[in-house]
Design a protein around this motif. Sequence first.
Motif, short mmCIF file in Angstrom:
data_model
loop_
_atom_site.label_atom_id
_atom_site.label_comp_id
_atom_site.label_asym_id
_atom_site.label_seq_id
_atom_site.Cartn_x
_atom_site.Cartn_y
_atom_site.Cartn_z
N ARG A 86 -6.31 -14.01 -5.15
CA ARG A 86 -6.70 -12.38 -5.49
C ARG A 86 -6.67 -11.68 -3.98
N CYS A 87 -6.23 -10.72 -4.12
CA CYS A 87 -5.88 -9.84 -2.73
C CYS A 87 -7.33 -9.59 -2.26
N PHE A 127 -4.50 -6.56 -8.65
CA PHE A 127 -4.62 -7.40 -7.26
C PHE A 127 -4.55 -8.85 -7.45
N SER A 175 2.11 -1.67 -10.82
CA SER A 175 1.79 -2.94 -10.06
C SER A 175 3.00 -3.60 -9.72
N SER A 217 0.86 -1.24 -0.09
CA SER A 217 -0.10 -0.03 0.04
C SER A 217 1.08 1.16 0.02
N GLU A 275 -8.32 -5.72 -1.38
CA GLU A 275 -8.42 -4.65 -2.67
C GLU A 275 -9.32 -3.39 -2.11
#
Length: 465
Positions: A395-396, A389, A324, A267, A399
Amino acid sequence: MTPPTTSAPPPPLLPVGRLPLVGHTLALIRHRWDFTTEARGYGPVVGLKIGTRTAYLINDGELVHSLLVRGVTAIERSFLFTQFRNVLNESLITTEGPDHLWRRRALQPVFHRDRIRTYAESVCREAERRCAAWRDGATVRMDREVESYVLDTTCRLLFGPGTPADVPEVLRSSLQTFTLNAVVRAVLPPWAARLPTPWNRRYERGSHAVHSVVSRAVKAAAEASPGSESLLAHILALPAPGGGPALSGRQAHDEAIGLLIAGVETSRMAIAWLLELVARHPDVRTRVEAELDDVLAGRPLTAADLPRLTYARQVVDEALRLYSVWMVTRNATTDLDVAGVRIPAGSTVFFSPYAIHRDPRHFPDPERFDPSRWDPGRRAVARGAYQPFGAGAHRCIGEGLFGMSAVVLLATACSRRRFELPPGHVTRPAISGGIPATGPLPMTLTRRTAHRSADEFPSHEEMSG
């Protein structure tokens, strides 16, 4: 992805950057950004020599998406995550298969969009507090300001509003050292961790500090009164399918460590790039300011305003497109047929979101920072062309929380100040474990006047009181 066939040929080896014995390893390390972007021109799947072993780089976003979503049983996380488990214990970020699935299902309610809306007011207050402290005309290290914002908001959300003041400070001084050394320990043989080296001593100090802070927080969350708003309290209260708690105190501890490592580092890098890009593009900044003036007219941001900040969200999406995660690795658990070429079981599979997001078929003039790519009326991007993500089972999970906190800081910062980089400042992506790092970001702050002065409106504290 199609079922494997024995007749499928292997993909061609990438013809550039290969040296005897080391293969493509040096080119991958020295020219990582350009290497993965240029490799796309040699086909949807290419072979790489990592030393004497052959690995495979998938350059097409739709193929990557298909592999992650439909080929979930055909690939697994790389050995690094297996080794991570020995250092960080078992959590969502280190587990695989059924163990990962039940953890994700248990934690999903904590990250539901309705729950995130309840967190947003707290994040708005933290962003306002931080930005209000910026002095007119001062020059700040924006990368450090972002790190503090991410740590403070993460601690407040994870541990609750009563988080002791020393907790963010302990994590600020220890978390990065702990994370970096955990990565190193994951790839070294076990005996190396027992050597009396300065590296190991720093890791032990950082590990002790981080685990002590989290242990205190888990104990406080377990003793908190019903209705506590901390993520940890919700995690501890999650019910198991057969009754009783879904996670024990120890499991909640390990999940909190994983959330700190996965959330804080990525982040802070992503939001630092977001503010760098806005500072470097006055036209984008001006449009963000106009939207803020229209929605806020000088008053402080609240959670209820976030759905109306559509252009600010487009700016966040475009920043994530450009910056990313550089590279993701997976292991093939069975023979794969990808785009008509064979990837043998046991092979390492690479793909680069950083490079996939620069595919000119989907993003014309891909190096240009252009938030209008995400205008609601424009054609949606192709499946897999944009996946900051990830996709599929891994998958995160955070997000939505990231998107909210990024928009909040962007909106609050732009409503109060203009921030500018020094003339001639060049920001180059630097090596990091995930999203590229910005390095130092000195920015000069000047007061900005909106349609109406913020002094004409009550503060968050006054509105809530």
